[in-house]
Design a protein around this motif. Structure first.
Motif, PDB file in Angstrom:
ATOM      1  N   VAL A 322       0.840  -1.209   0.000  1.00 57.18           N
ATOM      2  CA  VAL A 322       0.000   0.000   0.000  1.00 57.18           C
ATOM      3  C   VAL A 322       0.870   1.252   0.000  1.00 57.18           C
ATOM      4  O   VAL A 322       0.646   2.186  -0.786  1.00 57.18           O
ATOM      5  N   VAL A 323       1.867   1.273   0.869  1.00 57.56           N
ATOM      6  CA  VAL A 323       2.747   2.448   0.980  1.00 57.56           C
ATOM      7  C   VAL A 323       3.505   2.682  -0.327  1.00 57.56           C
ATOM      8  O   VAL A 323       3.562   3.806  -0.842  1.00 57.56           O
ATOM      9  N   PHE A 324       4.045   1.612  -0.909  1.00 57.86           N
ATOM     10  CA  PHE A 324       4.824   1.748  -2.141  1.00 57.86           C
ATOM     11  C   PHE A 324       3.946   2.223  -3.296  1.00 57.86           C
ATOM     12  O   PHE A 324       4.296   3.150  -4.022  1.00 57.86           O
ATOM     13  N   GLU A 325       2.804   1.587  -3.462  1.00 57.15           N
ATOM     14  CA  GLU A 325       1.918   1.939  -4.580  1.00 57.15           C
ATOM     15  C   GLU A 325       1.416   3.374  -4.453  1.00 57.15           C
ATOM     16  O   GLU A 325       1.361   4.116  -5.435  1.00 57.15           O
ATOM     17  N   THR A 326       1.091   3.778  -3.228  1.00 55.03           N
ATOM     18  CA  THR A 326       0.615   5.154  -3.008  1.00 55.03           C
ATOM     19  C   THR A 326       1.698   6.160  -3.356  1.00 55.03           C
ATOM     20  O   THR A 326       1.456   7.159  -4.043  1.00 55.03           O
ATOM     21  N   LEU A 327       2.931   5.890  -2.882  1.00 53.68           N
ATOM     22  CA  LEU A 327       4.036   6.806  -3.169  1.00 53.68           C
ATOM     23  C   LEU A 327       4.323   6.874  -4.664  1.00 53.68           C
ATOM     24  O   LEU A 327       4.551   7.947  -5.224  1.00 53.68           O
ATOM     25  N   LEU A 328       4.296   5.731  -5.320  1.00 50.60           N
ATOM     26  CA  LEU A 328       4.588   5.657  -6.751  1.00 50.60           C
ATOM     27  C   LEU A 328       3.615   6.506  -7.569  1.00 50.60           C
ATOM     28  O   LEU A 328       4.002   7.142  -8.554  1.00 50.60           O
ATOM     29  N   LYS A 329       2.350   6.529  -7.160  1.00 48.40           N
ATOM     30  CA  LYS A 329       1.306   7.226  -7.933  1.00 48.40           C
ATOM     31  C   LYS A 329       1.113   8.680  -7.522  1.00 48.40           C
ATOM     32  O   LYS A 329       0.457   9.445  -8.234  1.00 48.40           O
ATOM     33  N   ASP A 330       1.645   9.061  -6.371  1.00 50.32           N
ATOM     34  CA  ASP A 330       1.405  10.405  -5.837  1.00 50.32           C
ATOM     35  C   ASP A 330       2.620  11.292  -6.094  1.00 50.32           C
ATOM     36  O   ASP A 330       3.548  11.369  -5.294  1.00 50.32           O
ATOM     37  N   SER A 331       2.610  11.980  -7.237  1.00 49.01           N
ATOM     38  CA  SER A 331       3.762  12.818  -7.598  1.00 49.01           C
ATOM     39  C   SER A 331       3.932  13.991  -6.637  1.00 49.01           C
ATOM     40  O   SER A 331       5.048  14.457  -6.395  1.00 49.01           O
ATOM     41  N   GLY A 332       2.809  14.448  -6.067  1.00 50.65           N
ATOM     42  CA  GLY A 332       2.890  15.532  -5.084  1.00 50.65           C
ATOM     43  C   GLY A 332       3.649  15.103  -3.840  1.00 50.65           C
ATOM     44  O   GLY A 332       4.481  15.855  -3.319  1.00 50.65           O
ATOM     45  N   LYS A 333       3.363  13.889  -3.378  1.00 50.06           N
ATOM     46  CA  LYS A 333       4.058  13.351  -2.203  1.00 50.06           C
ATOM     47  C   LYS A 333       5.532  13.153  -2.514  1.00 50.06           C
ATOM     48  O   LYS A 333       6.403  13.446  -1.681  1.00 50.06           O
ATOM     49  N   GLN A 334       5.838  12.661  -3.717  1.00 47.33           N
ATOM     50  CA  GLN A 334       7.232  12.474  -4.121  1.00 47.33           C
ATOM     51  C   GLN A 334       7.990  13.799  -4.060  1.00 47.33           C
ATOM     52  O   GLN A 334       9.093  13.882  -3.523  1.00 47.33           O
TER      53      GLN A 334
END
Length: 363
Positions: A322-334
């Motif tokens: 969940v954490v990895f997939e969310t980070l991968l898709k959330d460019s704002g968070k990146q």
């Protein structure tokens, strides 16, 4: 005037070796005629890495204490006495102006003997929670270069200088190297790249995680550079493919960082310092099997300032995907993580440490 002479000791892992080499390189720039000698532990990786960097090294018969009763523990007192005697012999023959320790088994006896002989000694403490050796050595050290604030409860305040951890110079300007990195690692520029770092020796739990999640990660249009460590390479090299590069060790860290979009890493002090300079989104998975759980403390110093994400080993089964997939898709968070971790970088650390050493020589 005689050329300056420096003895440096740091080893066991890349996290102790490369800071020592970085300090030596900076001192060599300032004093081209200076003489350098490294002291490491016999049969550890510094015996190969230091000569590769162009420096001489002598080995001590020393190793750390194990957490359980072993023959190695029974031998420890003999190894320690032998190392103390050999350290004295090395120092008497080389006659250093300064002895510098960056951690590892050999630095303990070497710095202890140097201090007893009245030689100027400098400790470079990389962690946010120092180990017992450096706490003991700090009483006699002339200066302690630290990477984190608020270490007064461990070290004499008047000896501490906040410098940061030394990092390789080629990491400071990786911004323009992405194209070169894509070509060097033969990556697909249209895909995201995940870099997995388990340390020079490797991290079993991180490797097990990547093995389990491999298909799911690749299915998200991700390619992987997986540094599994030399202890585990034979076990995991079977996963090499066009989308997964399994390697035991990475020489061109500047290029691999330039290629990475997301990084999964242990939280050794040197890795944390490098990742602050690199400024990429990071998920830290600290090793729980280290003294005083210092990797978790290193990671938390970044995570508490919203500069990275932290997953403990016991959380991997339930939270990683969940954490990895969310980070991968959330460019704002990146972007947010990248900006915040960069604010914590100390790119001038090596120069500051060299300044401390030079000031002590010229006292």
């Amino acid at each position: 005037m005689q050329p300056y002479k420096f003895i440096l000791s740091g080893g066991g892992t890349g996290g102790h070796i490369y800071p020592a080499i970085a300090i030596a390189n900076e001192l060599k720039l300032r004093f081209p005629d200076a003489k350098f000698l490294f002291v490491g532990a016999q049969d550890k990786m510094e015996m190969q890495k230091v000569p590769q960097a162009g420096y001489d090294i002598k080995g001590l018969w020393i190793a750390g204490l194990q957490r359980k009763l072993t023959l190695q523990n029974a031998m420890f007192p003999f190894k320690l006495v032998d190392s103390l005697f050999k350290s004295k012999k090395i120092i008497k023959e080389f006659k250093p102006d300064v002895v510098i320790g960056t951690g590892g088994f050999a630095s303990g006896p070497l710095l202890q003997v140097a201090a007893m002989m009245g030689i100027t000694t400098v400790i470079q403490e990389q962690n946010s929670f120092p180990g017992i050796t450096n706490k003991l050595l700090s009483k006699k050290a002339d200066a302690i270069c630290v990477a984190y604030e608020n270490l007064e409860r461990f070290f004499p305040k008047e000896k501490m200088i906040l410098t940061g951890n030394p990092v390789r110079k080629d990491l400071i300007a990786i911004g323009g190297k992405r194209e070169e990195a894509i070509s060097f690692f033969q990556l697909d520029a249209s895909k995201k790249t995940l870099l997995v770092l388990g340390g020079s020796l490797g991290a079993r739990r991180v490797n097990q995680l990547i093995e389990k999640e491999l298909e799911a990660i690749v299915a998200q249009n991700v390619q992987i550079i997986w540094q599994c460590g030399k202890l585990y390479f034979d076990e995991y090299k079977k996963y090499n493919s066009s989308l997964v590069q399994v390697v035991s060790f990475i020489e061109r860290m500047d290029l691999v960082y330039a290629a990475a979009d997301v990084i999964i890493s242990r939280a050794g002090a040197s890795s944390v310092s490098e990742l602050c300079i690199v400024g990429k989104p990071v998920i830290f998975i600290p090793s729980p099997n280290v003294a005083e759980d210092h990797q978790t403390k290193n990671a938390k110093a970044i995570v508490d300032k919203n500069g990275a994400l932290l997953l403990k080993e016991y959380e991997l089964e339930t939270l990683f995907s969940v954490v990895f997939e969310t980070l991968l898709k959330d460019s704002g968070k990146q972007s947010q993580l990248s900006e915040n971790i960069k604010k914590l970088a100390m790119p001038e650390a090596t120069q500051k440490i060299a300044d401390v050493i030079v000031k002590l020589i010229n006292k």
